[in-house]
Design a protein around this motif. Structure first.
Motif, PDB file in Angstrom:
ATOM      1  N   ALA A 158       0.833  -1.208   0.000  1.00 39.91           N
ATOM      2  CA  ALA A 158       0.000   0.000   0.000  1.00 39.91           C
ATOM      3  C   ALA A 158       0.865   1.254   0.000  1.00 39.91           C
ATOM      4  CB  ALA A 158      -0.916  -0.012   1.226  1.00 39.91           C
ATOM      5  N   ARG A 159       1.945   1.238   0.767  1.00 38.49           N
ATOM      6  CA  ARG A 159       2.816   2.409   0.819  1.00 38.49           C
ATOM      7  C   ARG A 159       3.521   2.642  -0.518  1.00 38.49           C
ATOM      8  NH1 ARG A 159       8.017   2.906   2.334  1.00 38.49           N
ATOM      9  NH2 ARG A 159       8.120   0.831   3.256  1.00 38.49           N
ATOM     10  N   LEU A 160       3.928   1.520  -1.182  1.00 39.33           N
ATOM     11  CA  LEU A 160       4.619   1.642  -2.463  1.00 39.33           C
ATOM     12  C   LEU A 160       3.655   1.904  -3.617  1.00 39.33           C
ATOM     13  CD1 LEU A 160       7.202  -1.283  -2.122  1.00 39.33           C
ATOM     14  CD2 LEU A 160       7.580   1.153  -1.708  1.00 39.33           C
ATOM     15  N   GLY A 161       2.380   1.535  -3.408  1.00 35.30           N
ATOM     16  CA  GLY A 161       1.388   1.740  -4.456  1.00 35.30           C
ATOM     17  C   GLY A 161       1.450   0.717  -5.566  1.00 35.30           C
ATOM     18  N   VAL A 162       2.054  -0.453  -5.316  1.00 36.61           N
ATOM     19  CA  VAL A 162       2.130  -1.526  -6.312  1.00 36.61           C
ATOM     20  C   VAL A 162       1.927  -2.862  -5.615  1.00 36.61           C
ATOM     21  CG1 VAL A 162       3.674  -0.286  -7.876  1.00 36.61           C
ATOM     22  CG2 VAL A 162       4.636  -1.746  -6.081  1.00 36.61           C
ATOM     23  N   ARG A 163       1.475  -3.841  -6.380  1.00 31.54           N
ATOM     24  CA  ARG A 163       1.386  -5.196  -5.847  1.00 31.54           C
ATOM     25  C   ARG A 163       2.732  -5.890  -6.057  1.00 31.54           C
ATOM     26  NH1 ARG A 163      -2.299  -8.792  -4.156  1.00 31.54           N
ATOM     27  NH2 ARG A 163      -4.010  -7.321  -4.542  1.00 31.54           N
ATOM     28  N   LEU A 164       3.272  -6.442  -5.001  1.00 30.51           N
ATOM     29  CA  LEU A 164       4.565  -7.120  -5.070  1.00 30.51           C
ATOM     30  C   LEU A 164       4.407  -8.620  -5.249  1.00 30.51           C
ATOM     31  CD1 LEU A 164       6.362  -5.253  -2.134  1.00 30.51           C
ATOM     32  CD2 LEU A 164       6.527  -4.769  -4.583  1.00 30.51           C
ATOM     33  N   ILE A 165       3.338  -9.176  -4.679  1.00 32.90           N
ATOM     34  CA  ILE A 165       3.135 -10.625  -4.692  1.00 32.90           C
ATOM     35  C   ILE A 165       1.717 -10.931  -5.131  1.00 32.90           C
ATOM     36  CG2 ILE A 165       3.053 -12.730  -3.292  1.00 32.90           C
ATOM     37  CD1 ILE A 165       5.091 -11.495  -1.421  1.00 32.90           C
ATOM     38  N   ASN A 166       1.577 -11.835  -6.093  1.00 35.61           N
ATOM     39  CA  ASN A 166       0.271 -12.376  -6.453  1.00 35.61           C
ATOM     40  C   ASN A 166      -0.003 -13.577  -5.564  1.00 35.61           C
ATOM     41  OD1 ASN A 166      -0.446 -10.588  -8.536  1.00 35.61           O
ATOM     42  ND2 ASN A 166       0.883 -11.684  -9.982  1.00 35.61           N
ATOM     43  N   ARG A 167      -1.084 -13.536  -4.815  1.00 36.20           N
ATOM     44  CA  ARG A 167      -1.401 -14.583  -3.866  1.00 36.20           C
ATOM     45  C   ARG A 167      -2.407 -15.545  -4.465  1.00 36.20           C
ATOM     46  NH1 ARG A 167      -0.506  -9.720  -2.040  1.00 36.20           N
ATOM     47  NH2 ARG A 167       0.409  -9.265   0.012  1.00 36.20           N
ATOM     48  N   SER A 168      -2.196 -16.845  -4.240  1.00 38.01           N
ATOM     49  CA  SER A 168      -3.168 -17.865  -4.633  1.00 38.01           C
ATOM     50  C   SER A 168      -3.237 -18.876  -3.505  1.00 38.01           C
ATOM     51  CB  SER A 168      -2.761 -18.556  -5.947  1.00 38.01           C
ATOM     52  OG  SER A 168      -1.626 -19.376  -5.742  1.00 38.01           O
ATOM     53  N   THR A 169      -4.149 -19.818  -3.614  1.00 37.75           N
ATOM     54  CA  THR A 169      -4.303 -20.821  -2.549  1.00 37.75           C
ATOM     55  C   THR A 169      -3.125 -21.773  -2.494  1.00 37.75           C
ATOM     56  OG1 THR A 169      -5.540 -22.233  -4.088  1.00 37.75           O
ATOM     57  CG2 THR A 169      -6.816 -20.756  -2.665  1.00 37.75           C
ATOM     58  N   ARG A 170      -2.370 -21.876  -3.579  1.00 37.11           N
ATOM     59  CA  ARG A 170      -1.287 -22.857  -3.629  1.00 37.11           C
ATOM     60  C   ARG A 170       0.090 -22.247  -3.416  1.00 37.11           C
ATOM     61  NH1 ARG A 170      -2.541 -27.346  -8.361  1.00 37.11           N
ATOM     62  NH2 ARG A 170      -4.532 -28.101  -7.486  1.00 37.11           N
ATOM     63  N   LYS A 171       0.345 -21.077  -4.012  1.00 40.47           N
ATOM     64  CA  LYS A 171       1.693 -20.537  -3.904  1.00 40.47           C
ATOM     65  C   LYS A 171       1.663 -19.030  -4.101  1.00 40.47           C
ATOM     66  CE  LYS A 171       2.865 -21.220  -8.780  1.00 40.47           C
ATOM     67  NZ  LYS A 171       3.831 -21.812  -9.732  1.00 40.47           N
ATOM     68  N   LEU A 172       2.772 -18.417  -3.760  1.00 44.26           N
ATOM     69  CA  LEU A 172       2.957 -16.995  -3.979  1.00 44.26           C
ATOM     70  C   LEU A 172       3.833 -16.796  -5.217  1.00 44.26           C
ATOM     71  CD1 LEU A 172       3.731 -15.841  -0.332  1.00 44.26           C
ATOM     72  CD2 LEU A 172       1.512 -16.005  -1.463  1.00 44.26           C
ATOM     73  N   GLN A 173       3.516 -15.780  -5.984  1.00 48.13           N
ATOM     74  CA  GLN A 173       4.292 -15.495  -7.184  1.00 48.13           C
ATOM     75  C   GLN A 173       4.605 -14.007  -7.232  1.00 48.13           C
ATOM     76  OE1 GLN A 173       2.361 -16.328 -10.905  1.00 48.13           O
ATOM     77  NE2 GLN A 173       4.299 -16.554 -11.986  1.00 48.13           N
ATOM     78  N   LEU A 174       5.885 -13.693  -7.421  1.00 51.14           N
ATOM     79  CA  LEU A 174       6.295 -12.299  -7.480  1.00 51.14           C
ATOM     80  C   LEU A 174       5.808 -11.644  -8.763  1.00 51.14           C
ATOM     81  CD1 LEU A 174      10.001 -12.397  -6.200  1.00 51.14           C
ATOM     82  CD2 LEU A 174       8.037 -11.378  -5.044  1.00 51.14           C
ATOM     83  N   THR A 175       5.340 -10.408  -8.648  1.00 50.07           N
ATOM     84  CA  THR A 175       5.071  -9.592  -9.825  1.00 50.07           C
ATOM     85  C   THR A 175       6.403  -9.055 -10.347  1.00 50.07           C
ATOM     86  OG1 THR A 175       4.857  -7.572  -8.531  1.00 50.07           O
ATOM     87  CG2 THR A 175       2.860  -8.905  -8.825  1.00 50.07           C
TER      88      THR A 175
END
Length: 301
Positions: A47-64
């Motif tokens: 929120a502070r950076l104003g960008v999404r860093l990680i895409n969250r899913s039920t199985r794993k995390l993936q970096l943007t």
């Protein structure tokens, strides 16, 4: 919120650990936090950076793409902070808790006998030693150093080689008196070959025949053990043949408690021994660097 209210290095540290461990729960255990607290910290950072860093899913995390760039820059910044702190503390005595994970044989026969001397040299370091022949995740177990025996697989871990040991098949004099000395690997079919019970262990015993061919004999005895020292003890007790690192049984061979078997067919395979550790750009806490230097200096294989 002012800049002074934001622990930027702490946010980076938590974020990089989430990436390295692959999830909020694992990072939470590493920092002794709750998974929800770690998740909220990363969300506040985004929120502070104003960008999404990680895409969250039920199985794993993936970096943007932005998350990947931030992760790489954060590692460099954390390295610089560690370097600045180390330079500021030049001459300081190594101190703090040092967590070491080691195989059972190396721990019993090489590491533990050295600890009293290490403690005298570095009285402000408290050593916590865990003995297991299972390969552990240093980050998950929060270990500073692990001793790994065998060929190093590709890893983000750093390593310092402590030595290497030739493998040898041994048996007790009592066992050989009862069952006979095998003359060739073919004779092993009539012997009790002791084995390990690791879930992923599928190792065989290699032998080089006189015509140069290498064969592998799969152990098929009546005992499975969890670690090398257990194997060592039941071999001493006369239960069967065991294949162990030479450093593990050298004293027993010299004393006549164990006898090398089929040395004419020994392929001479070597098991390297490494101390592995986590380090960004070679930056290490003083206690870890002191311990690694001590091992390289004192361990004899």
């Amino acid at each position: 919120m002012s800049r002074l209210d934001i622990n930027r290095s702490g946010e980076m540290d938590v974020f990089t650990r989430v990436v390295e461990l692959g999830g909020f729960s694992m990072a939470a255990r590493a920092f002794q936090m709750t998974p929800s607290a770690v998740s909220k910290l990363v969300a506040r950072l985004e929120a502070r950076l104003g960008v999404r860093l990680i895409n969250r899913s039920t199985r794993k995390l993936q970096l943007t793409p932005e998350g990947t760039a931030f992760y790489e820059r954060a590692l460099r910044i954390l390295d610089e902070i560690a370097a600045a702190e180390r330079e500021a503390a030049v001459g300081a005595t190594p101190t703090g808790l040092l967590r070491v994970n080691t195989s059972v044989p190396f721990g019993l026969h090489r590491l533990l006998p050295l600890l009293p001397d290490f403690a005298k040299r570095y009285p402000d370091i408290k050593v916590e030693v865990t003995l297991t022949d299972l390969v552990v995740d240093l980050l998950e177990q929060r270990a500073d150093v692990a001793i790994r025996i065998g060929v190093m697989r590709e890893s983000r871990l750093l390593a310092r080689k402590l030595g290497e040991s030739r493998m040898v098949v041994v048996a007790s004099p009592a066992y050989l008196a009862e069952r006979g000395m095998p003359a060739t690997p073919d004779d092993l079919a009539r012997h009790n070959l002791l084995d390990f019970g690791f879930a992923k262990w599928k190792g065989g015993w290699p032998f080089t025949m006189h015509d140069g061919e290498t064969i592998t004999v799969l152990p098929s005895g009546n005992a499975l053990v969890s670690d090398g020292e257990a194997m060592h003890q039941i071999a001493l007790a006369g239960m069967g043949l065991a294949r162990l690192a030479r450093f593990h049984v050298e004293a027993d061979i010299v004393a006549g408690r164990l006898v090398p078997v089929l040395e004419d067919f020994n392929p001479g395979d070597i098991e390297p021994i490494h101390a592995v550790f986590v380090g960004h750009g070679g930056q290490l806490p003083a206690r870890v660097r002191a311990f690694l230097d001590y091992l390289v200096e004192r361990v004899r294989i």
